[in-house]
Every structure is written in structure tokens, then in C-alpha cells.
Design a protein around this motif. Structure first.
Motif, short mmCIF file in Angstrom:
data_model
loop_
_atom_site.label_atom_id
_atom_site.label_comp_id
_atom_site.label_asym_id
_atom_site.label_seq_id
_atom_site.Cartn_x
_atom_site.Cartn_y
_atom_site.Cartn_z
N SER A 45 0.84 -1.21 0.00
CA SER A 45 0.00 0.00 0.00
C SER A 45 0.87 1.25 0.00
O SER A 45 0.54 2.24 -0.66
CB SER A 45 -0.92 0.02 1.22
N GLN A 85 -7.27 0.65 -0.51
CA GLN A 85 -7.49 -0.62 0.17
C GLN A 85 -8.81 -0.60 0.95
O GLN A 85 -9.57 -1.56 0.93
CB GLN A 85 -6.32 -0.90 1.11
N ASP A 161 -5.76 -1.27 -4.90
CA ASP A 161 -5.14 -1.88 -3.72
C ASP A 161 -6.11 -2.91 -3.14
O ASP A 161 -7.12 -2.55 -2.54
CB ASP A 161 -4.80 -0.79 -2.70
N GLU A 162 -5.79 -4.17 -3.34
CA GLU A 162 -6.64 -5.29 -2.90
C GLU A 162 -8.09 -5.11 -3.34
O GLU A 162 -8.99 -5.04 -2.49
CB GLU A 162 -6.55 -5.45 -1.38
MG LIG Z 1 -2.06 -2.72 2.08
#
Ligand SMILES: [Mg+2]
Ligand SMILES: Nc1ncnc2c1ncn2[C@@H]1O[C@H](COP(=O)(O)OP(=O)(O)OP(=O)(O)O)[C@@H](O)[C@H]1O
Lengths: 308, 256
Positions: A45, A85, A161-162
Motif C-alpha cells: 500500500s 485498500q 489496492d486489494e
Molecule cells: Mg495494504
């Protein structure tokens, strides 16, 4: 060859004493899907935020879309789409309002935003939810909305992010399909994920990070070839006998890994190895023979123990 | 460019407000009516019947002070909880900073929006004052700009303060130890001369005192206790210094 969209050289990020990114080098080419894999706290991240030009780099160099984030942050961000995220949608507002307001931050006129919102709601399968508030939406819907929001400015490059963490398999597959469509439209995607199947499915190239450093890079196939054998034989033994059995297996495979519940034998031909073991009189309770996956590479490179 | 960017933030605030205005609109209209009725008319009867040393009747004295105080409380409200929400609860600032908008634009747009809100609130208040006969039309409207300036000065400082807060406890302290005492002791309800002598310098040095002085001076055309330009200078300085630190602290908080 065209200039890469992102060039990082000896890139560092520290938070006080803590070094989150400890000197990484990578390049992202236009049109590819580039992945960052790594255990919790690896620095994924932190890297995403530096590329997104919201977090200043600590040292090294970083070029995004040919510009320096420290100088041209706003110009870079105008051409990026970001999916953080954690969703940071405005939950008080409706789906439509979230998209409209975000589009206005990019300075797009309403005339441009409105048809775009129609497209994006269709893309994210949220048409029926256009007028509902965000708060009661399911996790998958919120994630899709966050992705749609990140696309409101028709970005050249998206940083995700994810994107699929916490989603059910249906929602994940839908998202993969959507991301694949974006790639086909020529959008460059940078994604982080904890799902190895996702990385294998989506990423043209990826890096594996651990403790702020890149420990491996390549295409999923290359990584498997370089860091693992072709196949894996998984053996289970009766409770209590595994230790002894495992010792007899030493040296038979390219690499042997003893886990609490099973023994993994890395080999280029699982069937041949299986026959050899049988011939030697070692009879496991159950056997699974499979192809090596990215997960094997990942666990091999970053270890099996938890970091935190 | 920076101006356009902060304009976008202001606009977004307005859009969000369009959905949530119902909650605050009642207080915007009702508060001045209630306060002027209870304090100005009700309490005012007693004050005026007694040996009042005020040159004017109590309602007339009170109304412009309340105008400045209302600007302060409105600004303090808008610059505290929504800022905490943007930073922490809803993380909307994080979302904004992923777009071309920067921290400076974010703070400027936020303060600009509070300026718009203050203008609206004080114009309504001025209207109620006029309706109560507490001031004339022209003087009521002339009192709006100093009231907005007072509010903005507070908005800037409160934004700076909130940007450094870990959690909402600091917000209740702000109101308990900052806004409420100022509201009560800055000359809104009674002239500073009523306070014990040692408190005069304290009262003179508070920002709300200068806001009240300016509004009252204009609305009543009364001789001021201090040169109005000193009061204007005080509030403008507070606005600029507060703004500077608001941007600085916000950057420290949001850019990691
Ligand atoms: Mg992360
Ligand atoms: N704002 C911050 N302040 C201080 N430390 C931070 C900050 N952001 C991240 N870190 C630290 O930097 C390290 C890397 O964090 P980062 O979020 O980049 O990891 P990650 O690879 O994304 O992990 P995860 O898979 O859990 O999301 C961690 O030790 C984290 O605690």
C-alpha cells in the motif's frame, strides 16, 4: 519501446524509524496488468500511495506518466484512477452523488459526467442502486462502486489496492471480468492482492515484496519456473508417524517441505516420484498430486510464518 | 488553477449540504427568533424597567452581539465535526486528495464554503433582527460582513485545531472551554464594563469581543470601545494565521 508509465529506482518510504519500502526497482509498461504480492506489512500500500502521488517518496526516484509526483502531483492524479485498500465512499450520499461529486473534483462538466455515470453504473452492475444511499450496500457493491468512482475521469492507469479482498467468489469473478475488460480497453492496471489465483489470472507481470523489498519478479509462469518445480506431491501420514516417514523421504524430491499436517515434495514429475516412494515401501494415507502454483512460490519466498 | 480547485471543493460541500440542510435549516431560522424572543424581549423587559445604564433598549443592544456570536458558533460547528469526519470518520479527505485537488485547495474550499454558509446564516439573522425592530434595514445588513469575518476567523482557527486532534474528546473541550465561555463573556449579553476590572484586558483580547464590537458599532451607530480598524485587523490576522496553520496541520495529518 514506449517509455514505461511508472519507473521506480531505489524507491524508499519510511515513517519515522520504520522503513516500509526499502529500495525497490520496477517499471510498469503501458497496457499491462502489473501486480504487487506480499504478506501483510510488506509495503504494498505504501508503494501504491507513492505511485498515486498522494504520499511523498522518502528517497530514490519515481516517475509516473513521465512526470515527477513531487512536482506534478495534480497533473498525474488527473490521469490516474485510484481504488484504495479501504473504501472511502461518502456513505451518507447516494451512489449517483458519489460519482457526480467525484467527477466534479476532476473538473469534469456535468454534461460529461452524467453519461459517464450511466456507463459506469452498467459496468459495475449498480444501475438499480443509482438512487440508494451507499451505507446499506453490500461489501461487493461498495467495492464495485469504488472501482467505478476510480474510473470517472477515464484514467490511463488504475491503481487498485486489494480490489477483491472480502468479496465472495461471485463478486470476485465479476470484478476480474471487469478488470479484464479495462485491460482490453488499454487501461494499465496496477494491483495488489493476497489471492494467488487472482494474480495468476490477471497479472501479466508481478513482483513479490517482503519486508519492503522485492524478492522476485516476472510473469506468473516465469516465477513458477524459476522458484518452484513443475509439480507438487502432497502426502499425508497417519497421526504420529509423519516425522519418521518424512525422514525417509529426504533427498528424494528436488525440495521437501514438512508441514504440521502434511509433507510437500517438489518435483518435476509427481507420478514418477509417487511410484518410487511406493516402491520404497512408504505408503501415505492419502496423496494429492498437482501442478505447482504461484502460492507455492509465494510461500517459499516469503516464508510460512506470520509476520504480525 | 488553485482557485478553480478550491471552488470544486466548495461546490462539493454545497452538494453534500443540499442533502443534509434540513437538519440545520430549522436551527438557522429558529435560533435567532428564540434567542431574541427569550433574551431580547423577555429578559429585556426586566432590564429596561430597571436602572439600565445602556444607551438603548436591551433588545437593540443584544441583537448585534448575538449576530456575531451566532457567526462564531456556526463556524465552530462547521469547522470541527465535519473536519473530523473528513479526516477520520468518513475519510472523505483521503478520497479527495487522490484527485488533482491538493491540501491547500481542500482547506481553502472548506473555508470558502463556511463563508457561504455564514453569509446565509447571518443574512437570515439580520432579517430576524430587522423584523423584531432591533435595527434598521440598512444597518442590519451592514452588520453582516463583520459577522461573516468573525465567523471565518473562528472557522480557520478551529479547523487548525481539529486537524491536530486524535479523537472527538478534543471537540467537546473546544466547545466547553472555548466557544461557550466566549459566547457568555465577550460582551454579547452585557457590556464588558460590568465585569470586574481585572477581567477587562482578558475580554478585550478575545476575538469574539472584537466581532461583537464591530457588529454592534455598525448596527447601532454607537461609539466603539476600540478603534474598529483594530478589531478588523485582529480578526483578519486571526483568519490568515488560522488558515496558514490549518493548511499546515492538515498536510501533516493527511499527507503521510
Ligand atoms: Mg495494504
Ligand atoms: N501512515 C503510516 N504511518 C506509520 N506507519 C505506516 C503508515 N502506513 C504504513 N505504515 C507501516 O508501513 C509498513 C508497510 O505498510 P503497508 O500498508 O504498505 O503494507 P501492505 O503491504 O499494504 O500490507 P497489507 O497487506 O496488510 O495491506 C507497515 O509496517 C505499516 O505499519
Amino acid at each position: 519501446m514506449a517509455e514505461p508509465l511508472v519507473i521506480a529506482r531505489d524507491l524508499h518510504k519510511s515513517f519515522g524509524e520504520l522503513v516500509a519500502v526499502a529500495g525497490i526497482d520496477f517499471e510498469v509498461q503501458r497496457g499491462e496488468v502489473f501486480g504487487f504480492l506480499g504478506p501483510n506489512g510488506a509495503g504494498k500500500s505504501s508503494t501504491m500511495k507513492m505511485i498515486g502521488s498522494v504520499s511523498p517518496i522518502s528517497s530514490g526516484s519515481l516517475t509516473v506518466l513521465g512526470m515527477d509526483p513531487a512536482v506534478d502531483g495534480p497533473r498525474i492524479r488527473a490521469r490516474l484512477g485510484v481504488v484504495p485498500q479501504d473504501n472511502n465512499l461518502d456513505e451518507e450520499l447516494t451512489v449517483y452523488e458519489n460519482l457526480l461529486i467525484y467527477g466534479r473534483y476532476y473538473g469534469l462538466p456535468k454534461k460529461v459526467i452524467n453519461p459517464r455515470i450511466d456507463e459506469l453504473l452498467a459496468f459495475a452492475q449498480l444501475e438499480e442502486r443509482r438512487k440508494s444511499r451507499v451505507e446499506p450496500l453490500s461489501g461487493g457493491m461498495k467495492r464495485r462502486l469504488t472501482i467505478a468512482r476510480g474510473l470517472i475521469n477515464t484514467p490511463e492507469m488504475m491503481i487498485l489496492d486489494e480490489p477483491t479482498t472480502g468479496l465472495d467468489p461471485q463478486a470476485r469473478h465479476l470484478l476480474w471480468d471487469r478488470l479484464y475488460r479495462l485491460k482490453q480497453e488499454g487501461v494499465t492496471l496496477i494491483i495488489t492482492t493476497h489471492y494467488m489465483d487472482e494474480a495468476e489470472q490477471l497479472c501479466d507481470r508481478l513482483v513479490i515484496m517482503d519486508k519492503g523489498k522485492i524478492v522476485a519478479h516476472g510473469s506468473p509462469r516465469q516465477l513458477i519456473e524459476q522458484h518452484s518445480t513443475r509439480e507438487v506431491l502432497e502426502l499425508r501420514f497417519a497421526v504420529g508417524t509423519q516425522e519418521a516417514r518424512a525422514r525417509e523421504l529426504e533427498g528424494r524430491a528436488v525440495r521437501t517441505e514438512i508441514l504440521p499436517d502434511r509433507v510437500l515434495l517438489y518435483t518435476n514429475d509427481a507420478d514418477v516420484l509417487f511410484d518410487e516412494i511406493h516402491a520404497a515401501g512408504i505408503i501415505p494415507e492419502s496423496t494429492v498430486s498437482r501442478r505447482a502454483t504461484l502460492e507455492d512460490v509465494f510461500l517459499h519466498l516469503t516464508g510460512r510464518s506470520l509476520v504480525d | 488553477m488553485a482557485l478553480a480547485y478550491s471552488g470544486r471543493v466548495l461546490e462539493a460541500n454545497a452538494r453534500v449540504y443540499r442533502r443534509t440542510w434540513r437538519g440545520s435549516v430549522m436551527s438557522t431560522f429558529l435560533n435567532p427568533v428564540l434567542f431574541l424572543l427569550a433574551m431580547g424581549v423577555g429578559l429585556g423587559k426586566l432590564v429596561d424597567a430597571g436602572d439600565s445604564s445602556l444607551a438603548v433598549d436591551y433588545l437593540t443592544f443584544l441583537a448585534p452581539g448575538l449576530l456575531a456570536s451566532t457567526a462564531m458558533t456556526t463556524a465552530a460547528g462547521d469547522a470541527s465535526f465535519p473536519v473530523m469526519a473528513g479526516i477520520k470518520w468518513r475519510k472523505s479527505y483521503e478520497a479527495i486528495l487522490a484527485t488533482p485537488i491538493g491540501v491547500g485547495d481542500l482547506v481553502a474550499g472548506h473555508l470558502g464554503w463556511i463563508g457561504v454558509r455564514l453569509t446565509f446564516v447571518t443574512v437570515v439573522y439580520g432579517g430576524v433582527m430587522i423584523a423584531f425592530g432591533a435595527t434598521s434595514l440598512v444597518e442590519g445588513l451592514l452588520a453582516v460582513p463583520p459577522a461573516v469575518l468573525t465567523g471565518l476567523a473562528f472557522a480557520a482557527v478551529v479547523t487548525a485545531y481539529t486537524a491536530r486532534l486524535k479523537d472527538e474528546q478534543g471537540l467537546s473541550s473546544l466547545f466547553r472551554w472555548g466557544i461557550t465561555p466566549l459566547f457568555l463573556f465577550s460582551g454579547t449579553f452585557f457590556p464588558i464594563s460590568q465585569l470586574p476590572g481585572w477581567m477587562h484586558p482578558v475580554a478585550y483580547s478575545t476575538p469574539l469581543f472584537h466581532g461583537v464590537e464591530l457588529c454592534r458599532g455598525i448596527a447601532l451607530d454607537l461609539p466603539a470601545h476600540v478603534d474598529p480598524w483594530i478589531s478588523v485587523g485582529y480578526l483578519v490576522t486571526m483568519l490568515l494565521v488560522g488558515w496558514f496553520f490549518a493548511t499546515r496541520f492538515m498536510r501533516g495529518r493527511l499527507v503521510k
